[in-house]
Design a protein around this motif. Sequence first.
Motif, short mmCIF file in Angstrom:
data_model
loop_
_atom_site.label_atom_id
_atom_site.label_comp_id
_atom_site.label_asym_id
_atom_site.label_seq_id
_atom_site.Cartn_x
_atom_site.Cartn_y
_atom_site.Cartn_z
N THR A 101 -103.62 -27.88 -4.44
CA THR A 101 -102.65 -26.80 -4.21
C THR A 101 -101.40 -27.35 -3.53
OG1 THR A 101 -104.44 -25.18 -3.99
CG2 THR A 101 -102.29 -24.57 -3.10
N LEU A 102 -101.60 -28.21 -2.54
CA LEU A 102 -100.46 -28.83 -1.85
C LEU A 102 -99.70 -29.79 -2.76
CD1 LEU A 102 -102.17 -29.56 1.60
CD2 LEU A 102 -100.59 -27.71 1.04
N TYR A 115 -99.27 -29.32 -6.00
CA TYR A 115 -98.53 -28.53 -6.98
C TYR A 115 -97.48 -27.61 -6.36
CZ TYR A 115 -102.37 -29.82 -10.17
OH TYR A 115 -103.28 -30.50 -10.93
N LYS A 116 -97.43 -27.50 -5.04
CA LYS A 116 -96.50 -26.56 -4.40
C LYS A 116 -95.06 -26.83 -4.83
CE LYS A 116 -98.76 -23.76 -1.56
NZ LYS A 116 -98.63 -22.29 -1.62
N TYR A 117 -94.29 -25.73 -4.95
CA TYR A 117 -92.88 -25.86 -5.36
C TYR A 117 -92.02 -26.41 -4.23
CZ TYR A 117 -88.20 -24.63 -6.94
OH TYR A 117 -86.88 -24.69 -7.29
N GLU A 118 -92.14 -25.87 -3.03
CA GLU A 118 -91.23 -26.23 -1.95
C GLU A 118 -91.54 -27.60 -1.36
OE1 GLU A 118 -88.52 -24.90 -0.92
OE2 GLU A 118 -88.60 -23.19 -2.26
N TYR A 119 -92.80 -27.86 -1.04
CA TYR A 119 -93.14 -29.10 -0.33
C TYR A 119 -94.30 -29.83 -1.00
CZ TYR A 119 -96.24 -25.58 1.71
OH TYR A 119 -97.14 -24.55 1.88
N GLY A 120 -94.48 -29.61 -2.28
CA GLY A 120 -95.56 -30.28 -3.00
C GLY A 120 -95.27 -31.75 -3.25
N THR A 147 -105.39 -21.69 -8.15
CA THR A 147 -104.60 -20.67 -8.84
C THR A 147 -105.01 -19.24 -8.51
OG1 THR A 147 -106.05 -20.60 -10.78
CG2 THR A 147 -104.29 -22.26 -10.79
#
Length: 289
Positions: A122-123, A125-130, A232
Amino acid sequence: MKAKRQRTALLFLLPAVVLLLCFMIYPLGKTIYYSFTAWYNFSAVQTFIGLENYKDLIRDPVVKTALRNTAILMAGVLLFQIGFALILAILVDGVRHCFKFFRTIYFFPIVISATAIGLMFTLIYKYEYGLLNYFITLFGGEKQVWINEKTSIYLALIPVVWQYVGFYFVIFLTGISNISSDIYESAMLDGIRPVQKAVYITVPMLRSVLTSSIVLVVSGCFKVFDIIFMVTNGGPLDSSQLLSTYMYQKAFARGNGGYASSIAIVMIVLGVAVTSVLRKMLQGGEEDA
């Protein structure tokens, strides 16, 4: 004397029978009953409605999506989990040095909690800090939304495959170690090449191991929950739902215990049916061979 031995055997079997009845047979029976009822928010009242839950299930588009995603998951684990594990086992078997090191490294993901693996991806794939977007921006690219309706199930498949590759790697490695070295030595005297050795000797000799592993991975697809839930949560827009995650959401997020019970029964029936058919097909192939 014979009757006494039988009583002793029954006495030792009694705890297992009690546990089986309490924690498997009784809950299964209650689930079957609840699947024929309208049962909301875990109340004490259940209204019998016959096959209505199953009729709704047939018409439910999310169930169709969940079945499609389960098929994708099966194809993915068969192709990549079994395939990668077999290739790694063949490669490591030919390594003379650091054998134990490679075996430990490849097996390591299986000892990690599935929840922890789901959180890790999850981390990533993250948008902001992935992690993926970090490397993209590091090289001058633009951030991407990795989890979307088209990619969610495929990206959730990656950690599922990664976690259990090591498990089947060890199974295959153990199977290869049980193959007689005389067979390999005779083949080497005939000038066989490494690829031919793997294709014509190792893989055919692992047929029974492969059969058991394929049945295990396929049946395991119906039990996948925690990684999908963490990565997800069945979204976005139910695009990565499996029967297990949809059942959980229906039962605990939407409070529809009767409908969730019908999904659980469908999962059990499909799991038993697919596993039985697959086992019969594979064992039939062995007999023909």
